[in-house]
Design an enzyme around this catalytic site. Structure first.
Site, PDB file in Angstrom:
ATOM      1  N   HIS A   1       0.805  -1.227   0.000  1.00 13.79           N
ATOM      2  CA  HIS A   1       0.000   0.000   0.000  1.00 13.79           C
ATOM      3  C   HIS A   1       0.837   1.276   0.000  1.00 13.79           C
ATOM      4  O   HIS A   1       0.288   2.385   0.069  1.00 13.79           O
ATOM      5  CB  HIS A   1      -0.909   0.034   1.231  1.00 13.79           C
ATOM      6  CG  HIS A   1      -1.943  -1.036   1.270  1.00 13.79           C
ATOM      7  ND1 HIS A   1      -3.217  -0.876   0.767  1.00 13.79           N
ATOM      8  CD2 HIS A   1      -1.887  -2.297   1.752  1.00 13.79           C
ATOM      9  CE1 HIS A   1      -3.907  -1.991   0.963  1.00 13.79           C
ATOM     10  NE2 HIS A   1      -3.125  -2.874   1.542  1.00 13.79           N
ATOM     11  N   ARG A  34      -5.450  11.791   6.126  1.00 17.59           N
ATOM     12  CA  ARG A  34      -4.385  11.937   7.121  1.00 17.59           C
ATOM     13  C   ARG A  34      -3.477  13.088   6.707  1.00 17.59           C
ATOM     14  O   ARG A  34      -3.270  13.336   5.515  1.00 17.59           O
ATOM     15  CB  ARG A  34      -3.605  10.619   7.222  1.00 17.59           C
ATOM     16  CG  ARG A  34      -4.353   9.507   7.913  1.00 17.59           C
ATOM     17  CD  ARG A  34      -4.631   9.842   9.346  1.00 17.59           C
ATOM     18  NE  ARG A  34      -3.404   9.998  10.121  1.00 17.59           N
ATOM     19  CZ  ARG A  34      -2.946   9.064  10.975  1.00 17.59           C
ATOM     20  NH1 ARG A  34      -3.623   7.941  11.149  1.00 17.59           N
ATOM     21  NH2 ARG A  34      -1.848   9.243  11.661  1.00 17.59           N
ATOM     22  N   LYS A  75       1.000  14.395   1.042  1.00 18.23           N
ATOM     23  CA  LYS A  75      -0.380  14.668   0.607  1.00 18.23           C
ATOM     24  C   LYS A  75      -0.573  16.179   0.382  1.00 18.23           C
ATOM     25  O   LYS A  75      -1.554  16.618  -0.173  1.00 18.23           O
ATOM     26  CB  LYS A  75      -1.352  14.110   1.640  1.00 18.23           C
ATOM     27  CG  LYS A  75      -1.333  12.581   1.772  1.00 18.23           C
ATOM     28  CD  LYS A  75      -2.196  12.115   2.935  1.00 18.23           C
ATOM     29  CE  LYS A  75      -2.094  10.623   3.182  1.00 18.23           C
ATOM     30  NZ  LYS A  75      -2.857   9.776   2.265  1.00 18.23           N
TER      31      LYS A  75
HETATM   32  C1  26W Z   1       3.729   0.531  10.256  1.00 17.80           C
HETATM   33  C2  26W Z   1       3.081   1.850  10.126  1.00 17.80           C
HETATM   34  C3  26W Z   1       2.185   1.909   8.927  1.00 17.80           C
HETATM   35  C4  26W Z   1       0.799   1.791   9.110  1.00 17.80           C
HETATM   36  C5  26W Z   1      -0.035   1.860   7.998  1.00 17.80           C
HETATM   37  C6  26W Z   1       2.716   2.065   7.678  1.00 17.80           C
HETATM   38  C7  26W Z   1       1.866   2.131   6.551  1.00 17.80           C
HETATM   39  C8  26W Z   1       0.521   2.028   6.752  1.00 17.80           C
HETATM   40  C9  26W Z   1      -0.426   2.047   5.578  1.00 17.80           C
HETATM   41  C10 26W Z   1       0.079   1.246   4.460  1.00 17.80           C
HETATM   42  C11 26W Z   1      -0.647   3.392   5.136  1.00 17.80           C
HETATM   43  C12 26W Z   1      -1.886   3.487   4.283  1.00 17.80           C
HETATM   44  O1  26W Z   1      -2.965   3.553   4.784  1.00 17.80           O
HETATM   45  N1  26W Z   1      -1.671   3.516   2.966  1.00 17.80           N
HETATM   46  C13 26W Z   1      -2.762   3.913   2.109  1.00 17.80           C
HETATM   47  O2  26W Z   1      -3.448   2.729   1.684  1.00 17.80           O
HETATM   48  C14 26W Z   1      -4.591   3.070   0.893  1.00 17.80           C
HETATM   49  C15 26W Z   1      -5.341   1.783   0.597  1.00 17.80           C
HETATM   50  O3  26W Z   1      -4.662   1.035  -0.353  1.00 17.80           O
HETATM   51  C16 26W Z   1      -4.187   3.829  -0.367  1.00 17.80           C
HETATM   52  O4  26W Z   1      -5.342   4.197  -1.068  1.00 17.80           O
HETATM   53  C17 26W Z   1      -3.364   5.061  -0.018  1.00 17.80           C
HETATM   54  O5  26W Z   1      -2.869   5.659  -1.189  1.00 17.80           O
HETATM   55  C18 26W Z   1      -2.206   4.668   0.893  1.00 17.80           C
HETATM   56  O6  26W Z   1      -1.499   5.819   1.357  1.00 17.80           O
END
Ligand code: 26W
Length: 830
Positions: free
Chosen positions: A370, A563, A568
């Site tokens: 993601h 967020r 962003k």
């Molecule tokens: C470990 C900390 C952490 C927690 C959550 C790192 C990364 C995340 C997620 C991957 C962040 C996230 O929410 N990414 C988003 O995922 C969406 C669903 O696919 C996308 O539409 C967004 O572009 C993306 O930023």
């Protein structure tokens, strides 16, 4: 609204006779009062709105429980291959209204409440928002569960039942203050406690390698205990489970200290462990290397993998058939320890040889990435892994060795390549690269939008794409039209029912394209304009009531809600707001298009630049909103405590959807889809799913601006210098200096100096002028309502592709190889 056939008849195959609930208003009313008295023990005359909600949720739950239990019967009876969706986050939002809509019970409950002298809409506002997620990833998981059930796909979601979800955001003097989110305080009528469904989860200890398989002697054990949430399909008889684990001491505690007669310290250690599942980590783009997070991730996967195997052995008497029966999907790297955990159980408990266990894992696991942001990629130190999960580290070493010796080296790659693809990142602190483990173990790896999946194989996973070209694919994200239109925007749902000949669109969103033949119809344009206006009035009332700010519903609502993160570029939105403010002051009598800039979003609690950005937005809002000279030509509102429920209120009211991330940084975005489906026009960069939205709605119905990914990379390569842009754009320079020198923070002039004069990693200044030009195009079109609402209708008509139903169909076909429950397999309703 759609006439789905509420399941009055019994479809639960049981020999036991029972009074099954019926979905008619009178019986619902009696059921609600019954629950209030006999389940909650409350005298109706003393009942609070929250009590009535709880009672109603129990009554609504009754009406989906038969589907819930009979769905399990169907899956067992026909040994349905099942997908298990493992995620550290499920941002479900409120359950009540969604469940009524999905089961066509809204009318009955609305009537029942009316007869009780109450208002359903007001009562449903009482429900706490279960914020068991940060943002995009968690909400996507929730949309996917709704689509999996609605498409009758045998599926189980596995997550953690955090006691404290995403923190409550309060804004004090413009600053974000985090408060604990006590979402469970009013009870959780929508979940079944499953005290008997418990699995031991072990940590620490030693590994005795004198044996094979090596013997792990854990130092601590905790019980994972299940709670099941019903995920009702829209229409029909299916309801899948979301199983959430919580940590319980139970009878397991530190024997050693107990034997020393020190009962309390042994319980103390246990108490500490019981907090494992207590709090959601509020970071959504920076990996947190904290031990508790690693414990949480292992807690989730160990309980889930043990439960998956137990379910399998209910149907099959051999572990060997697991790959035929089970698909396990990893929602990013957070649950990737499921791979060594399944290997551990297959080898240590079922004595399978490594190769056999490994082959099974590769058939079973698939992984979605993601984000490409390096700081979000999880790497756990070998030391921490050795201390907490010695057996799993041992297995990871073996997986790495097997991969290098059997896959990489035979293809003649050099040591540098091997060092690059090794799961273990060498260096003074050796680290386990969780994304590498996910790619090596999964039979399929997908990105979440075309441009992101292409970037994934040309950058982050380029080496692996060379090794496993067929392993990488794309499944563009989607959103559920049930919550994001039927629940959030009932007036639009009725508009669509009317002009699309019923509500088939709710389960076949491509039917929206029938609107294409109506986009030039003035009456329909006006009818939609009224739907939009009603939503804007509803939001304006909320802002007046909650923030005592008056906004003009006839102004253009320019919305950025997500967020807070530098990539962003909320701060570039701010640059435009200040620029516009300056323009109006320079030219007060020009025919300006009144705008209300609405922003909302949480910053990770340790992310200072993001918190500074929130403060800047509030400082500017205060300044501009109190500047009589601009009257109400501009209003800026930062709405506190963004959540799923707030998104349901804001998105229907938006005219303009801000999707302005630096090209190449936003993997997909999903709010962009929700806005366009609710008739907002998008202003955005060629990033994430914006690219595919452009392809579906057409260039004349969207405002694209800014550098492409290639241009962004060229700027980086050539050593991007923000002053090349500031010094050549006086209006931009004015804005930067105003903010940096305290025009909006007179009490602390240099408060935003750093925010404005940092290295501008995400190239706000490079895209500023193109962004401002696009905003001028927005004004121009909004001043021609027919053209604007025609474009809005065209957007809605061509967004069918972005249904999460389509995403799930892609996953089932391309990745999970799963068939939904067929009509024939559904029980005949007696
Ligand atoms: C470990 C900390 C952490 C927690 C959550 C790192 C990364 C995340 C997620 C991957 C962040 C996230 O929410 N990414 C988003 O995922 C969406 C669903 O696919 C996308 O539409 C967004 O572009 C993306 O930023």
């Amino acid at each position: 609204m759609a006439k789905t056939t509420p399941t009055a008849a019994k479809n639960l195959l049981t020999t036991y006779d029972y009074i099954n609930p019926k979905p008619d208003a009178e019986l619902v009313r009696k059921s609600i009062v019954y629950k209030l008295i006999f389940i909650l023990g409350i005298d109706p005359k003393d009942a609070t709105p929250a009590d009535w909600l709880n009672a109603a949720m129990f009554a609504a739950r009754d009406l989906s429980t038969e589907n819930f239990l009979s769905t399990r019967q169907i899956h067992e009876k026909f040994k349905k291959r099942t997908v298990y969706y493992l995620s550290m986050e499920f941002l479900m939002g409120r359950a009540f209204t969604n469940s009524l809509i999905n089961q066509d019970l809204y009318g009955a409950f609305e009537q029942a409440f009316k007869e009780l002298g109450l208002n359903l809409a007001d009562i449903s506002e009482q429900e706490a928002d279960p914020a068991l997620g940060n943002g995009g990833l968690g909400r996507l998981a929730a949309c996917f569960l709704d689509s999996l059930a609605t498409l009758r796909v045998p599926a189980v979601g596995y997550g953690i039942r955090y006691q404290y979800g995403m923190f409550k955001q309060e804004i004090v003097d413009g600053k974000q203050i985090e408060k604990p989110d006590l979402w469970l305080d009013n009870g959780m009528a929508w979940q079944f406690a499953r005290p008997a469904k418990r699995f031991p989860v072990s940590f620490g200890g030693t590994l005795d390698t004198s044996h094979y398989p090596p013997r792990w002697k854990p130092a601590e054990q905790i019980n994972a205990v299940a709670y099941d949430e019903i995920v009702p399909a829209f229409g029909g008889q299916i309801a899948n489970p979301l199983r959430l684990w919580t940590a319980h001491t139970g009878d397991l505690f530190n024997l050693a200290s107990f034997n020393e007669g020190d009962y309390f310290s042994s319980m103390e250690a246990q108490m500490k462990n019981e907090t494992i599942a207590n709090v959601l980590y509020p970071n959504d783009a920076t990996a947190v290397g904290r031990e508790l997070r690693l414990k949480q991730e292992y807690f989730l996967v160990s309980a889930s993998v043990q439960d998956i195997i137990a379910r399998h052995l209910c149907r099959y008497d051999s572990i060997h058939t697991l790959p035929e029966d089970v698909a396990i999907h990893l929602n990013d790297t957070h649950p990737v320890l499921a791979i060594p955990e399944l290997m551990r159980i297959l080898i240590d408990d079922y004595y399978l040889p490594f190769d056999q266990a490994w082959a099974m894992c590769q058939k079973i696991f698939s992984y979605t990435n993601h984000t490409l942001m390096s700081e979000a990629l999880e790497k756990w130190s070998v030391d921490m892994m050795a201390q907490l999960l010695p057996r799993h580290l041992d297995i990871i070493y073996k997986i790495n060795h097997h991969f290098i010796e059997n896959v990489v080296r035979p293809q003649g790659y050099d040591d540098d390549f091997i060092r690059r693809v090794s799961i273990i990142e060498e260096g003074e602190q050796r680290q386990v690269r969780m994304a590498w483990l996910a790619v090596i173990a999964s039979h399929k790896v997908n990105g979440v939008a075309k441009i992101h999946s292409d970037l994934m194989v040309s950058s982050l996973f380029a080496d692996f794409a060379a090794l496993f070209p067929e392993r990488f694919t794309n499944v563009t994200n989607g959103v559920t039209p049930r919550r994001w239109i039927a629940v959030a925007n009932p007036k639009l749902a009725r508009f669509l029912d009317k002009h699309l000949g019923g509500s088939g669109w709710l389960t076949d969103l491509n039917q929206l394209n029938q609107l294409n033949k109506l986009v030039d119809n003035k009456d329909i344009q006006n009818e939609f304009a009224n739907v939009k206006h009603a939503a804007k009035v509803r939001l304006a009332e909320y802002i007046q009531r909650e923030m005592n700010i008056t906004i003009n519903p006839n102004a253009l609502f320019d919305v950025q809600i997500k967020r807070i993160h530098a990539y962003k570029r909320q701060s570039m939105n701010v640059l435009h707001i200040v620029h516009r403010y300056n323009q109006i002051l320079n030219n007060p009598n020009a025919d300006w298009q009144p705008r209300v800039f609405i922003l909302a979003g949480k910053a990770a609690s340790s992310y200072n630049e993001a918190k500074q950005t929130i403060r800047l937005i509030n400082d500017i809002a205060y300044f501009i909103n109190h500047d009589e000279r601009v009257r109400d030509l501009i209003k800026v509102v930062f709405i506190p405590n963004y959540s799923v429920s707030l998104a349901e209120l804001i998105i229907p009211a938006a005219d303009l959807s801000e999707q302005i991330s630096l090209a190449g940084k936003e993997a997909s975005g999903t709010s962009n889809m929700k806005f366009a489906l609710n008739g907002a026009l998008t202003i955005g960069t060629l990033d994430g799913a914006n690219v595919e939205i452009l392809q579906h709605v057409g260039a004349e119905n969207i405002f694209i601006f800014g550098n492409t990914v290639e241009q962004v990379q060229t700027l980086y390569r050539n050593g991007y210098n923000p002053y090349d842009f500031i010094d050549n754009d006086p209006e931009l320079a004015q804005v930067v200096n105003q903010i940096a020198q305290g025009a909006f923070s007179p009490d602390e002039p240099h408060r935003y100096h750093k925010l404005m004069h940092n290295r501008d990693e995400f190239q706000r200044y490079a895209d500023f002028r193109s962004y401002v030009n696009a905003q001028a195009q927005v004004d121009k079109l909004y001043r021609q309502p027919e053209k604007w609402y025609r474009a809005a209708l065209v957007n809605m008509a061509n967004m069918g592709y972005f249904s999460s139903d389509r995403s799930i169909e892609d996953y089932c076909r391309e990745i999970w190889r799963i068939e939904p429950v067929s009509e024939q397999e559904l029980p005949r309703l007696a």
